[in-house]
Motif scaffolding. Sequence first.
Motif, mmCIF file in Angstrom:
data_model
loop_
_atom_site.group_PDB
_atom_site.id
_atom_site.type_symbol
_atom_site.label_atom_id
_atom_site.label_comp_id
_atom_site.label_asym_id
_atom_site.label_seq_id
_atom_site.Cartn_x
_atom_site.Cartn_y
_atom_site.Cartn_z
ATOM 1 N N MET A 221 27.041 -104.855 -15.477
ATOM 2 C CA MET A 221 26.597 -105.167 -17.519
ATOM 3 C C MET A 221 25.846 -105.775 -17.739
ATOM 4 O O MET A 221 25.471 -105.514 -18.683
ATOM 5 N N ASN A 222 25.062 -106.566 -16.617
ATOM 6 C CA ASN A 222 23.292 -107.252 -17.435
ATOM 7 C C ASN A 222 22.793 -105.900 -17.405
ATOM 8 O O ASN A 222 22.828 -105.081 -17.186
ATOM 9 N N ARG A 223 22.235 -106.347 -18.997
ATOM 10 C CA ARG A 223 21.195 -105.281 -19.915
ATOM 11 C C ARG A 223 19.892 -105.596 -20.761
ATOM 12 O O ARG A 223 20.728 -107.537 -21.207
ATOM 13 N N ARG A 224 19.067 -104.845 -21.011
ATOM 14 C CA ARG A 224 18.021 -105.399 -21.726
ATOM 15 C C ARG A 224 18.178 -104.286 -23.002
ATOM 16 O O ARG A 224 18.264 -102.553 -22.367
ATOM 17 N N ILE A 225 18.138 -104.509 -23.915
ATOM 18 C CA ILE A 225 18.176 -103.645 -25.051
ATOM 19 C C ILE A 225 16.205 -104.045 -25.969
ATOM 20 O O ILE A 225 17.436 -105.049 -26.771
ATOM 21 N N THR A 226 15.309 -103.198 -26.174
ATOM 22 C CA THR A 226 14.525 -103.825 -26.852
ATOM 23 C C THR A 226 14.120 -102.879 -28.061
ATOM 24 O O THR A 226 14.856 -101.820 -28.720
ATOM 25 N N ALA A 227 13.182 -102.961 -28.150
ATOM 26 C CA ALA A 227 11.990 -101.850 -29.560
ATOM 27 C C ALA A 227 12.090 -100.005 -28.629
ATOM 28 O O ALA A 227 11.360 -99.644 -29.749
ATOM 29 N N LEU A 228 12.420 -100.085 -27.592
ATOM 30 C CA LEU A 228 12.196 -98.897 -26.757
ATOM 31 C C LEU A 228 13.911 -98.246 -26.531
ATOM 32 O O LEU A 228 13.349 -96.159 -26.516
ATOM 33 N N THR A 229 14.704 -98.968 -26.883
ATOM 34 C CA THR A 229 15.615 -98.193 -25.652
ATOM 35 C C THR A 229 15.931 -97.306 -27.392
ATOM 36 O O THR A 229 16.449 -97.155 -28.554
ATOM 37 N N PRO A 230 16.647 -96.049 -26.447
ATOM 38 C CA PRO A 230 17.653 -94.715 -27.615
ATOM 39 C C PRO A 230 18.612 -95.344 -27.949
ATOM 40 O O PRO A 230 19.565 -96.162 -27.756
ATOM 41 N N MET A 231 18.527 -94.642 -29.435
ATOM 42 C CA MET A 231 19.650 -95.834 -30.393
ATOM 43 C C MET A 231 20.558 -94.539 -31.693
ATOM 44 O O MET A 231 19.478 -93.560 -31.578
ATOM 45 N N GLU A 232 21.572 -94.197 -31.274
ATOM 46 C CA GLU A 232 21.772 -93.596 -32.896
ATOM 47 C C GLU A 232 22.008 -93.908 -34.081
ATOM 48 O O GLU A 232 22.565 -94.588 -34.003
ATOM 49 N N ILE A 233 21.659 -93.097 -35.244
ATOM 50 C CA ILE A 233 21.873 -92.886 -36.397
ATOM 51 C C ILE A 233 23.258 -92.978 -36.887
ATOM 52 O O ILE A 233 23.456 -91.382 -36.536
ATOM 53 N N HIS A 234 24.523 -93.225 -37.296
ATOM 54 C CA HIS A 234 25.579 -93.112 -36.873
ATOM 55 C C HIS A 234 25.686 -93.570 -39.497
ATOM 56 O O HIS A 234 25.202 -94.743 -39.578
ATOM 57 N N GLY A 235 26.809 -92.897 -39.603
ATOM 58 C CA GLY A 235 27.219 -93.161 -41.013
ATOM 59 C C GLY A 235 26.506 -91.979 -41.914
ATOM 60 O O GLY A 235 26.115 -91.081 -41.428
ATOM 61 N N PRO A 236 26.455 -92.520 -42.984
ATOM 62 C CA PRO A 236 25.702 -91.220 -44.355
ATOM 63 C C PRO A 236 24.749 -90.889 -44.810
ATOM 64 O O PRO A 236 23.890 -89.963 -44.522
ATOM 65 N N VAL A 237 23.595 -91.626 -43.798
ATOM 66 C CA VAL A 237 22.572 -91.273 -43.857
ATOM 67 C C VAL A 237 22.520 -90.710 -42.809
ATOM 68 O O VAL A 237 21.512 -89.669 -42.134
ATOM 69 N N ARG A 238 22.836 -90.553 -41.328
ATOM 70 C CA ARG A 238 22.776 -89.416 -40.749
ATOM 71 C C ARG A 238 22.296 -88.376 -40.507
ATOM 72 O O ARG A 238 23.011 -87.332 -41.273
ATOM 73 N N GLY A 239 21.692 -87.603 -39.681
ATOM 74 C CA GLY A 239 21.185 -86.530 -40.191
ATOM 75 C C GLY A 239 20.552 -85.815 -41.490
ATOM 76 O O GLY A 239 19.844 -85.105 -42.099
ATOM 77 N N SER A 240 19.773 -87.025 -42.162
ATOM 78 C CA SER A 240 19.482 -86.652 -43.839
ATOM 79 C C SER A 240 18.227 -87.182 -44.039
ATOM 80 O O SER A 240 17.187 -86.888 -42.793
ATOM 81 N N ASP A 241 17.567 -85.947 -44.677
ATOM 82 C CA ASP A 241 16.154 -85.848 -44.331
ATOM 83 C C ASP A 241 15.326 -87.214 -44.724
ATOM 84 O O ASP A 241 14.240 -87.547 -44.257
ATOM 85 N N PHE A 242 15.657 -88.069 -44.945
ATOM 86 C CA PHE A 242 15.011 -89.757 -45.479
ATOM 87 C C PHE A 242 15.093 -90.204 -43.396
ATOM 88 O O PHE A 242 14.222 -91.007 -43.249
ATOM 89 N N VAL A 243 15.876 -90.010 -42.577
ATOM 90 C CA VAL A 243 15.929 -90.103 -40.811
ATOM 91 C C VAL A 243 15.069 -89.641 -40.133
ATOM 92 O O VAL A 243 14.984 -89.897 -39.199
ATOM 93 N N LYS A 244 14.573 -87.767 -40.171
ATOM 94 C CA LYS A 244 13.981 -87.214 -39.268
ATOM 95 C C LYS A 244 12.984 -87.360 -38.883
ATOM 96 O O LYS A 244 11.644 -87.520 -39.811
ATOM 97 N N THR A 245 12.458 -87.706 -37.752
ATOM 98 C CA THR A 245 10.787 -87.216 -37.301
ATOM 99 C C THR A 245 11.003 -86.874 -35.898
ATOM 100 O O THR A 245 11.365 -86.074 -36.239
ATOM 101 N N LEU A 246 9.210 -86.532 -35.685
ATOM 102 C CA LEU A 246 9.224 -85.967 -34.607
ATOM 103 C C LEU A 246 10.123 -86.475 -33.194
ATOM 104 O O LEU A 246 10.253 -85.529 -33.003
ATOM 105 N N TYR A 247 10.449 -87.834 -33.345
ATOM 106 C CA TYR A 247 11.126 -87.958 -32.230
ATOM 107 C C TYR A 247 12.871 -87.418 -31.875
ATOM 108 O O TYR A 247 13.016 -86.715 -31.173
ATOM 109 N N SER A 248 13.054 -87.125 -33.574
ATOM 110 C CA SER A 248 14.415 -86.599 -33.737
ATOM 111 C C SER A 248 14.321 -85.721 -34.833
ATOM 112 O O SER A 248 14.529 -86.403 -36.124
ATOM 113 N N PRO A 249 14.059 -85.006 -34.882
ATOM 114 C CA PRO A 249 13.854 -83.809 -35.968
ATOM 115 C C PRO A 249 15.372 -83.642 -36.944
ATOM 116 O O PRO A 249 14.935 -82.955 -37.934
ATOM 117 N N ASN A 250 16.634 -83.822 -36.001
ATOM 118 C CA ASN A 250 17.893 -83.618 -36.469
ATOM 119 C C ASN A 250 17.899 -84.494 -37.324
ATOM 120 O O ASN A 250 19.401 -84.649 -38.704
#
Length: 677
Positions: A221-250
């Motif tokens: 269970m020991n773990r490092r979460i860093t500035a490189l760790t994949p993360m999910e976007i949830h809530g009303p902003v998920r999938g909106s045009d505000f957070v579409k990027t080259l890394y996550s086009p959707n």
Amino acid sequence: MSIEQRDQLVYVDNGAGDEPLSTREMNPLFSSVLEARLARRQVLKGSAGAAALGFFGLGLAGCNSDSDNDDAGDAPAADLLGFSAVAVSTADEIVVPEGYSYQVIIPWGTPILGSFPSFSVNNTGNDQAEQVGSHHDGMHFYPINDSSEDGLLVLNHEYVEPRLMHASAQGVSLSSGATPPLVGGLRPADEVRKEMNAHGVSVVRIVKGANNQWSVQPDSMNRRITALTPMEIHGPVRGSDFVKTLYSPNGTMTRGTLNNCGNGYTPWGTYMAAEENWAGYFTNKGDNPREHSRYGVPSGTGRWAWELADNGADEYIRFDASIKAADATGDYRNEPVCFGWMVEIDPFDPSSNPKKRTSMGRFGHEGVVFAPAEEGKPVVCYSGDDSRFEYIYKFVTAANYNAATANGSMLDEGILYVAKFNDDGTGEWMPLVYGENGLIEANGFTSQADVLVNTRLAADFMGATPMDRPEWGAVDPANGDVYFTLTNNTRRNDSNLNEANPRAANNHGHIIRWKEDGEQAATTFTWDIFLFAGDAGESGVENNKGSDPNGNDLTAENILSSPDGLWIDPDSRVWIQMDSGWDDPFGNCAMLVADPTTGDLKRFLVGPIDQEITGITMTPDQKTLFINVQHPGEGTSGDQFAGGSYSSTWPDNTPSTRPPRSATVVVWKNDGGVVGS
């Protein structure tokens, strides 16, 4: 950080200033309240401090009282603070009360997983990903099998001090916020990777052994979460045009979490990391939309110049948010919008992706504090936006709490409110809901996602009360009273005072408190000021004079400056941590404890030189306390550093081989009793 550093408006030469640029136009503030303030102080024994206790006559319902204890009669309350206050200290060591002991554990660079690389300035970026991160901050202890001797310690790592991290910095005159010199106008990519991996969160299993000594337990269970760790976007902003990027086009994913200051812990047992001063990590050299400008994304080099990594890899160039392609899916113009959220982490599932919960708003989150969850009622939590003249927020879930089924999805639907503190001691929570109260397209808001991405602008529009840098919050488990530290605001002046922030040139800060009108999810409340930080009157400057919860002048036992970290334990002790940057007469940053019933306030612990005390948690039996010491030796000058010396050598005291390092401190009472009692 020091007051002078906090006064910086922008990041200059990657300086250590940790407050993002805020470019909003100020709301019209209340007119001068000087006469009313003076009148109240006459009632309050001449104190500028415990303002509203006298103003409200009998004080807040539920504050300084226990209305549920009808059979208690007039018996005096037990003394919560059973220790003798420690003195102000300027020594390079930890000071605890008589009858207490401490241990230092998991300093920056402690190996916790993988190949368990030992700490060295020559560690690689990948080594750092297997070690405890830098600049410890918010923290929580998760017991395993309800044990007070075995559990997961989860802690934030707010930022880095690059000069301590790289061999290329040795012998160079560098300030605490400076990076090593560029090489051909670029930064070595592995140095950037190392700094990214020193950010984020550590999950560490620790076990108590003989003589109260704790140690790291190798565990899956020991773990490092860093500035490189994949993360999910949830809530009303998920999938909106505000957070579409080259890394996550959707618009459903991002990478990493940054500048995690305070924290939170949910009723269902997960950890919340707060993204505070993230904006300065980016740069936008062209069009700077309001999603960037209102939060302080600079047009020059980013705070650590990560975008200049010499290999040009995608994980680094994303920190340049300039428009470079035909649309947002071809560049990273939206990358800054993927930050500024609360991030939920399951400490017991190392395979799970952290989740950014966008319903809780986007701003400079200092942390989040949950009110005790009640079966069949909404979950309620509070968060402060740590910047001058910013706001306090409250989130209320749409669904009601059920202990058997509750999980993080509850945080994806609900109402985000912003606080308005009225001068008469009442307050209201104003909903930030698209389509209501003018948050409509005609006024610049096109959806709920827009309102949440531009939380600060929505709060501006609603006329929320600008506060003196809202930082940590805490909820008293006994009565639901909510406390928030307002660390300082040297830019407030006589023309923009209000009753909730009544001191001009507020060098030392104060703590505000309120009680919701009925249920915790209520939309109105009553507030007072719990205490004013400051000296005991030695300076002769009225605005520097502090007062305790009873309105009495502070003394040698309890002077404090810039209250920051805050926590209320199960017995209702209010633990207050300093981040002052002041030396005289306050000494090194310290931690104090208040009894909200009696108004007693005492200094419990003092840290080493040039640090802040932050992060606080306890074991379930309350016999072990954990706190963090962040950035010891930060005041080391560039010339001192170049010469190989430091203002602090804590905790290793071996400056020739190990620089000063942030670390966790374990404190216990020698007789085995409850800490603080």
